[in-house]
Write a protein that holds these residues in place. Structure first.
Motif, short mmCIF file in Angstrom:
data_model
loop_
_atom_site.label_atom_id
_atom_site.label_comp_id
_atom_site.label_asym_id
_atom_site.label_seq_id
_atom_site.Cartn_x
_atom_site.Cartn_y
_atom_site.Cartn_z
N SER A 156 -2.01 7.85 0.67
CA SER A 156 -1.45 6.50 0.39
C SER A 156 -2.37 5.64 -0.31
O SER A 156 -3.70 5.73 0.18
CB SER A 156 -0.58 6.04 1.69
OG SER A 156 0.65 6.72 1.83
N TRP A 159 -0.86 -0.09 -1.77
CA TRP A 159 0.52 -0.73 -1.75
C TRP A 159 1.40 0.49 -1.83
O TRP A 159 1.07 1.59 -1.95
CB TRP A 159 0.23 -1.49 -2.91
CG TRP A 159 0.42 -0.71 -4.31
CD1 TRP A 159 1.18 -0.15 -5.16
CD2 TRP A 159 -0.81 -0.59 -5.03
NE1 TRP A 159 0.63 0.55 -6.24
CE2 TRP A 159 -0.54 -0.01 -6.13
CE3 TRP A 159 -2.21 -1.06 -4.90
CZ2 TRP A 159 -1.48 0.52 -7.04
CZ3 TRP A 159 -3.35 -0.78 -5.60
CH2 TRP A 159 -2.98 -0.02 -7.06
N PRO A 160 2.58 0.59 -1.41
CA PRO A 160 3.56 1.45 -1.41
C PRO A 160 3.66 2.00 -2.73
O PRO A 160 3.77 1.70 -3.85
CB PRO A 160 4.88 0.70 -0.97
CG PRO A 160 4.37 -0.60 -0.58
CD PRO A 160 3.08 -0.93 -1.26
N GLY A 163 5.63 0.92 -5.81
CA GLY A 163 5.44 -0.60 -5.76
C GLY A 163 4.47 -0.82 -6.84
O GLY A 163 4.06 -0.30 -7.68
N TRP A 170 3.05 -6.45 3.94
CA TRP A 170 3.05 -5.59 5.16
C TRP A 170 3.58 -4.37 4.65
O TRP A 170 4.85 -4.56 4.44
CB TRP A 170 3.09 -5.85 6.53
CG TRP A 170 2.73 -4.96 7.71
CD1 TRP A 170 1.64 -4.60 8.36
CD2 TRP A 170 3.76 -4.02 8.28
NE1 TRP A 170 1.63 -3.73 9.27
CE2 TRP A 170 2.89 -3.14 9.19
CE3 TRP A 170 5.16 -3.60 8.09
CZ2 TRP A 170 3.47 -2.08 9.87
CZ3 TRP A 170 5.61 -2.71 8.78
CH2 TRP A 170 4.94 -2.20 9.95
N TRP A 171 3.28 -3.20 5.02
CA TRP A 171 3.94 -1.93 4.71
C TRP A 171 3.39 -0.61 5.49
O TRP A 171 2.16 -0.78 6.07
CB TRP A 171 4.03 -1.59 3.13
CG TRP A 171 2.62 -0.98 2.55
CD1 TRP A 171 1.56 -2.00 2.39
CD2 TRP A 171 2.22 0.12 2.40
NE1 TRP A 171 0.56 -1.00 2.18
CE2 TRP A 171 0.81 0.16 2.00
CE3 TRP A 171 2.99 1.38 2.37
CZ2 TRP A 171 0.36 1.38 1.45
CZ3 TRP A 171 2.37 2.78 1.75
CH2 TRP A 171 0.91 2.44 1.51
N ARG A 172 4.28 0.14 5.80
CA ARG A 172 3.52 1.32 6.51
C ARG A 172 3.70 2.77 5.50
O ARG A 172 4.72 3.22 4.86
CB ARG A 172 4.64 1.82 7.65
CG ARG A 172 4.10 2.64 8.73
CD ARG A 172 5.32 3.03 9.53
NE ARG A 172 5.70 1.97 10.66
CZ ARG A 172 5.21 1.36 11.48
NH1 ARG A 172 4.04 2.04 12.02
NH2 ARG A 172 5.60 0.28 12.15
N GLY A 185 0.65 0.79 9.82
CA GLY A 185 0.83 0.25 8.65
C GLY A 185 -0.33 -0.77 8.37
O GLY A 185 -1.44 -0.49 8.84
N ASN A 187 -1.53 -4.47 5.61
CA ASN A 187 -1.19 -5.52 4.74
C ASN A 187 -2.02 -5.25 3.50
O ASN A 187 -3.17 -5.20 3.50
CB ASN A 187 -1.70 -6.84 5.35
CG ASN A 187 -0.61 -7.44 6.45
OD1 ASN A 187 0.26 -7.67 6.34
ND2 ASN A 187 -1.40 -7.13 7.70
#
Length: 239
Positions: A156, A159-160, A163, A170-172, A185, A187
């Motif tokens: 990963s 960023w997602p 996206g 914030w994301w996981r 997760g 930020n």
């Protein structure tokens, strides 16, 4: 009052086993080099976790205080201190809380934060605490996953997937090789957000480094390693 349970409380065993005391990763080594001179100086390690960087600073003869919101990780840090005393003081606190009695131990010569800023939801409050803790002319040294890192196969990015770099929040993570961020997760913030926040609080950028990941990391992630992965910065507090 103790802070509420932290995200890392639930993964403390996993985190401690994955990030042992040996300091051999390029980003942490660069952070330590930018914190020099270390011996004899008062250093605050923000988001210290189980004390990995904190203890290394103490081994290099600094007078060190570590602060973290995770009681579970601090329990491991305090256990290590009891087993092999280095003179480290550990404080269980939320660095973003409006009342910060632990800052009465200020001023510090250096504040460090190794891969902690992306775990903290309120960046402005965290940087406020770092700046308050420093003496004029003191240095703030931090490392983070590079805000511009797009990720790669099974890795990963910052960023997602699907996206945009400019969308903060914030994301996981969900990639197979991003095992920690799948659980806690992170930020994502743009590079300009970090640098402008530092400057707004009187922390002037002095050195910016982009250390390459180690060869064993790169070998299994060659597509991801084509991009900047880590960012390390040293800022100086205005006099």
């Amino acid at each position: 009052m103790s802070p509420s349970p932290a995200r890392y409380d639930a993964v403390a065993d996993f985190y401690v086993s994955g990030w042992p005391d040996s300091i051999d990763d390029p980003a942490s080594l660069r952070l330590l080099s930018l914190a020099e001179p270390i011996a004899g100086r008062r250093i605050l390690d923000l988001a210290c976790g189980h004390g990995r960087i904190t203890r290394e600073l103490a081994r290099r003869r600094a007078i060190v205080t570590g602060v973290d919101i995770s009681g579970a990780l601090l329990a491991r840090a305090r256990l290590a201190e009891r087993e092999s005393a280095l003179g480290v003081t550990y404080v269980h606190a939320d660095v973003t809380a409006p009342e910060q009695p632990w800052l009465s131990m200020s001023p510090y010569d250096v504040v460090t934060c190794n891969f902690g800023l992306s775990d903290i939801d309120d960046l402005d409050a965290a940087v406020t605490a770092a700046a308050r803790a420093l003496r004029p002319g003191g240095t703030f040294v931090c490392s983070i996953l590079h805000p511009c890192f797009p990720g790669g196969h099974h890795v990963s990015g910052s960023w997602p997937e699907g996206g945009r770099y400019h969308d903060e929040g914030w994301w996981r993570a969900d990639a197979e090789l991003s095992s920690l961020r799948r659980q806690v997760g992170a930020n994502h913030r743009t590079l300009s957000t970090y640098l402008n926040t530092f400057r707004r609080h009187g922390l002037r950028l002095d050195v910016l480094a982009e250390p390459e990941p180690p060869e064993d990391w790169t070998a299994g992630r060659q597509d991801a390693a084509r991009h900047p992965v880590f960012l390390v910065a040293r800022c100086v507090k205005d006099g």
